[in-house]
Motif scaffolding. Structure first.
Motif, PDB file in Angstrom:
ATOM      1  N   LEU A   1       0.827  -1.209   0.000  1.00  0.00           N
ATOM      2  CA  LEU A   1       0.000   0.000   0.000  1.00  0.00           C
ATOM      3  C   LEU A   1       0.861   1.259   0.000  1.00  0.00           C
ATOM      4  CD1 LEU A   1      -2.820  -1.058   2.496  1.00  0.00           C
ATOM      5  CD2 LEU A   1      -3.000  -0.811   0.012  1.00  0.00           C
ATOM      6  N   ASN A   2       1.981   1.222   0.683  1.00  0.00           N
ATOM      7  CA  ASN A   2       2.891   2.360   0.700  1.00  0.00           C
ATOM      8  C   ASN A   2       3.434   2.638  -0.704  1.00  0.00           C
ATOM      9  OD1 ASN A   2       4.360   4.443   1.915  1.00  0.00           O
ATOM     10  ND2 ASN A   2       6.167   3.139   2.086  1.00  0.00           N
ATOM     11  N   GLN A   3       3.780   1.594  -1.426  1.00  0.00           N
ATOM     12  CA  GLN A   3       4.255   1.758  -2.805  1.00  0.00           C
ATOM     13  C   GLN A   3       3.164   2.333  -3.694  1.00  0.00           C
ATOM     14  OE1 GLN A   3       5.657  -2.101  -3.988  1.00  0.00           O
ATOM     15  NE2 GLN A   3       7.492  -2.000  -2.716  1.00  0.00           N
ATOM     16  N   ILE A   4       1.933   1.876  -3.490  1.00  0.00           N
ATOM     17  CA  ILE A   4       0.810   2.387  -4.287  1.00  0.00           C
ATOM     18  C   ILE A   4       0.588   3.866  -4.002  1.00  0.00           C
ATOM     19  CG2 ILE A   4      -1.703   2.260  -4.569  1.00  0.00           C
ATOM     20  CD1 ILE A   4      -1.409  -0.806  -4.171  1.00  0.00           C
ATOM     21  N   VAL A   5       0.614   4.238  -2.736  1.00  0.00           N
ATOM     22  CA  VAL A   5       0.412   5.642  -2.366  1.00  0.00           C
ATOM     23  C   VAL A   5       1.521   6.514  -2.947  1.00  0.00           C
ATOM     24  CG1 VAL A   5       0.388   7.251  -0.418  1.00  0.00           C
ATOM     25  CG2 VAL A   5      -0.959   5.163  -0.306  1.00  0.00           C
ATOM     26  N   ALA A   6       2.746   6.044  -2.896  1.00  0.00           N
ATOM     27  CA  ALA A   6       3.864   6.816  -3.454  1.00  0.00           C
ATOM     28  C   ALA A   6       3.697   6.986  -4.960  1.00  0.00           C
ATOM     29  CB  ALA A   6       5.187   6.119  -3.136  1.00  0.00           C
ATOM     30  N   ARG A   7       3.280   5.926  -5.650  1.00  0.00           N
ATOM     31  CA  ARG A   7       3.067   5.999  -7.100  1.00  0.00           C
ATOM     32  C   ARG A   7       1.911   6.951  -7.431  1.00  0.00           C
ATOM     33  NH1 ARG A   7       3.187   0.786  -8.151  1.00  0.00           N
ATOM     34  NH2 ARG A   7       0.956   0.497  -7.910  1.00  0.00           N
ATOM     35  N   GLN A   8       0.851   6.894  -6.647  1.00  0.00           N
ATOM     36  CA  GLN A   8      -0.280   7.797  -6.874  1.00  0.00           C
ATOM     37  C   GLN A   8       0.126   9.252  -6.637  1.00  0.00           C
ATOM     38  OE1 GLN A   8      -3.357   6.201  -4.338  1.00  0.00           O
ATOM     39  NE2 GLN A   8      -4.229   4.992  -6.008  1.00  0.00           N
ATOM     40  N   GLN A   9       0.968   9.496  -5.658  1.00  0.00           N
ATOM     41  CA  GLN A   9       1.422  10.863  -5.411  1.00  0.00           C
ATOM     42  C   GLN A   9       2.245  11.377  -6.579  1.00  0.00           C
ATOM     43  OE1 GLN A   9       0.476  12.897  -2.793  1.00  0.00           O
ATOM     44  NE2 GLN A   9       1.367  14.394  -4.181  1.00  0.00           N
ATOM     45  N   GLN A  10       3.058  10.507  -7.162  1.00  0.00           N
ATOM     46  CA  GLN A  10       3.815  10.907  -8.353  1.00  0.00           C
ATOM     47  C   GLN A  10       2.870  11.256  -9.500  1.00  0.00           C
ATOM     48  OE1 GLN A  10       6.335   7.523  -9.022  1.00  0.00           O
ATOM     49  NE2 GLN A  10       7.965   8.274  -7.688  1.00  0.00           N
ATOM     50  N   GLN A  11       1.824  10.459  -9.668  1.00  0.00           N
ATOM     51  CA  GLN A  11       0.846  10.733 -10.726  1.00  0.00           C
ATOM     52  C   GLN A  11       0.122  12.045 -10.463  1.00  0.00           C
ATOM     53  OE1 GLN A  11      -1.494   7.152 -10.533  1.00  0.00           O
ATOM     54  NE2 GLN A  11      -0.245   6.096 -12.066  1.00  0.00           N
ATOM     55  N   ILE A  12      -0.231  12.307  -9.223  1.00  0.00           N
ATOM     56  CA  ILE A  12      -0.897  13.564  -8.870  1.00  0.00           C
ATOM     57  C   ILE A  12       0.020  14.742  -9.162  1.00  0.00           C
ATOM     58  CG2 ILE A  12      -1.725  14.954  -6.920  1.00  0.00           C
ATOM     59  CD1 ILE A  12      -2.850  12.311  -5.751  1.00  0.00           C
ATOM     60  N   ASP A  13       1.282  14.611  -8.802  1.00  0.00           N
ATOM     61  CA  ASP A  13       2.239  15.685  -9.058  1.00  0.00           C
ATOM     62  C   ASP A  13       2.368  15.966 -10.557  1.00  0.00           C
ATOM     63  OD1 ASP A  13       2.667  15.909  -6.344  1.00  0.00           O
ATOM     64  OD2 ASP A  13       4.525  14.731  -6.359  1.00  0.00           O
ATOM     65  N   LEU A  14       2.427  14.900 -11.368  1.00  0.00           N
ATOM     66  CA  LEU A  14       2.513  15.075 -12.820  1.00  0.00           C
ATOM     67  C   LEU A  14       1.254  15.743 -13.378  1.00  0.00           C
ATOM     68  CD1 LEU A  14       4.126  11.696 -13.940  1.00  0.00           C
ATOM     69  CD2 LEU A  14       5.137  13.973 -14.109  1.00  0.00           C
ATOM     70  N   LEU A  15       0.104  15.330 -12.892  1.00  0.00           N
ATOM     71  CA  LEU A  15      -1.145  15.926 -13.358  1.00  0.00           C
ATOM     72  C   LEU A  15      -1.247  17.398 -12.964  1.00  0.00           C
ATOM     73  CD1 LEU A  15      -3.617  12.988 -12.645  1.00  0.00           C
ATOM     74  CD2 LEU A  15      -2.904  13.840 -14.878  1.00  0.00           C
ATOM     75  N   MET A  16      -0.792  17.727 -11.755  1.00  0.00           N
ATOM     76  CA  MET A  16      -0.809  19.121 -11.317  1.00  0.00           C
ATOM     77  C   MET A  16       0.104  19.965 -12.205  1.00  0.00           C
ATOM     78  SD  MET A  16      -2.869  19.471  -8.713  1.00  0.00           S
ATOM     79  CE  MET A  16      -2.309  20.907  -7.845  1.00  0.00           C
ATOM     80  N   ALA A  17       1.251  19.415 -12.571  1.00  0.00           N
ATOM     81  CA  ALA A  17       2.169  20.136 -13.456  1.00  0.00           C
ATOM     82  C   ALA A  17       1.538  20.333 -14.830  1.00  0.00           C
ATOM     83  CB  ALA A  17       3.495  19.382 -13.576  1.00  0.00           C
ATOM     84  N   GLU A  18       0.847  19.326 -15.330  1.00  0.00           N
ATOM     85  CA  GLU A  18       0.188  19.453 -16.632  1.00  0.00           C
ATOM     86  C   GLU A  18      -0.919  20.499 -16.586  1.00  0.00           C
ATOM     87  OE1 GLU A  18      -1.073  15.854 -18.565  1.00  0.00           O
ATOM     88  OE2 GLU A  18       0.729  14.792 -17.902  1.00  0.00           O
ATOM     89  N   VAL A  19      -1.692  20.524 -15.517  1.00  0.00           N
ATOM     90  CA  VAL A  19      -2.757  21.520 -15.387  1.00  0.00           C
ATOM     91  C   VAL A  19      -2.156  22.918 -15.345  1.00  0.00           C
ATOM     92  CG1 VAL A  19      -4.521  22.415 -13.809  1.00  0.00           C
ATOM     93  CG2 VAL A  19      -4.443  19.982 -14.322  1.00  0.00           C
ATOM     94  N   SER A  20      -1.077  23.081 -14.607  1.00  0.00           N
ATOM     95  CA  SER A  20      -0.425  24.389 -14.544  1.00  0.00           C
ATOM     96  C   SER A  20       0.073  24.813 -15.923  1.00  0.00           C
ATOM     97  CB  SER A  20       0.752  24.354 -13.569  1.00  0.00           C
ATOM     98  OG  SER A  20       0.301  24.157 -12.261  1.00  0.00           O
ATOM     99  N   GLN A  21       0.642  23.879 -16.653  1.00  0.00           N
ATOM    100  CA  GLN A  21       1.140  24.182 -17.995  1.00  0.00           C
ATOM    101  C   GLN A  21      -0.017  24.567 -18.925  1.00  0.00           C
ATOM    102  OE1 GLN A  21       3.155  20.934 -19.869  1.00  0.00           O
ATOM    103  NE2 GLN A  21       3.852  22.153 -21.587  1.00  0.00           N
ATOM    104  N   LEU A  22      -1.124  23.863 -18.835  1.00  0.00           N
ATOM    105  CA  LEU A  22      -2.279  24.186 -19.668  1.00  0.00           C
ATOM    106  C   LEU A  22      -2.843  25.567 -19.324  1.00  0.00           C
ATOM    107  CD1 LEU A  22      -4.106  20.745 -19.773  1.00  0.00           C
ATOM    108  CD2 LEU A  22      -2.973  21.907 -21.669  1.00  0.00           C
ATOM    109  N   ARG A  23      -2.848  25.893 -18.045  1.00  0.00           N
ATOM    110  CA  ARG A  23      -3.339  27.211 -17.639  1.00  0.00           C
ATOM    111  C   ARG A  23      -2.449  28.321 -18.180  1.00  0.00           C
ATOM    112  NH1 ARG A  23      -5.131  25.877 -11.482  1.00  0.00           N
ATOM    113  NH2 ARG A  23      -7.182  25.055 -12.001  1.00  0.00           N
ATOM    114  N   ARG A  24      -1.141  28.076 -18.208  1.00  0.00           N
ATOM    115  CA  ARG A  24      -0.224  29.084 -18.742  1.00  0.00           C
ATOM    116  C   ARG A  24      -0.390  29.246 -20.246  1.00  0.00           C
ATOM    117  NH1 ARG A  24       3.383  26.596 -15.081  1.00  0.00           N
ATOM    118  NH2 ARG A  24       4.251  25.362 -16.761  1.00  0.00           N
ATOM    119  N   GLN A  25      -0.838  28.214 -20.931  1.00  0.00           N
ATOM    120  CA  GLN A  25      -0.996  28.269 -22.380  1.00  0.00           C
ATOM    121  C   GLN A  25      -2.226  29.062 -22.794  1.00  0.00           C
ATOM    122  OE1 GLN A  25      -1.032  24.274 -23.843  1.00  0.00           O
ATOM    123  NE2 GLN A  25       1.145  23.946 -23.470  1.00  0.00           N
TER     124      GLN A  25
END
Length: 72
Positions: A28-52
């Motif tokens: 479960l710890n590995q899953i949570v860490a992987r999900q946090q990485q995915q959330i971080d990537l999605l947040m970066a993509e949203v920020s990039q889209l907002r800047r565009q």
């Protein structure tokens, strides 16, 4: 009174359960860490889209009905 074999069996069962629980927590710890990485990537993509967007991502609601399809 409990027999020594009963106590040993209960201890063995508890050790087995503890081992499975430890494996589950690690998984479960590995899953949570992987999900946090995915959330971080999605947040970066949203920020990039907002800047565009031309207005910086802040603007009024645009209805798709107000926009004409390309063939008009």
């Amino acid at each position: 009174m409990e027999h020594p074999n009963d106590t040993e069996q209960r201890l063995t069962d508890l050790e087995i359960k503890a081992s499975f629980t430890e494996d589950l927590v690690d998984s479960l710890n590995q899953i949570v860490a992987r999900q946090q990485q995915q959330i971080d990537l999605l947040m970066a993509e949203v920020s990039q889209l907002r800047r565009q967007e031309p207005d910086g991502g802040v603007g009024g609601f645009r209805s798709l009905r107000d926009e004409l399809p390309p063939h008009y």
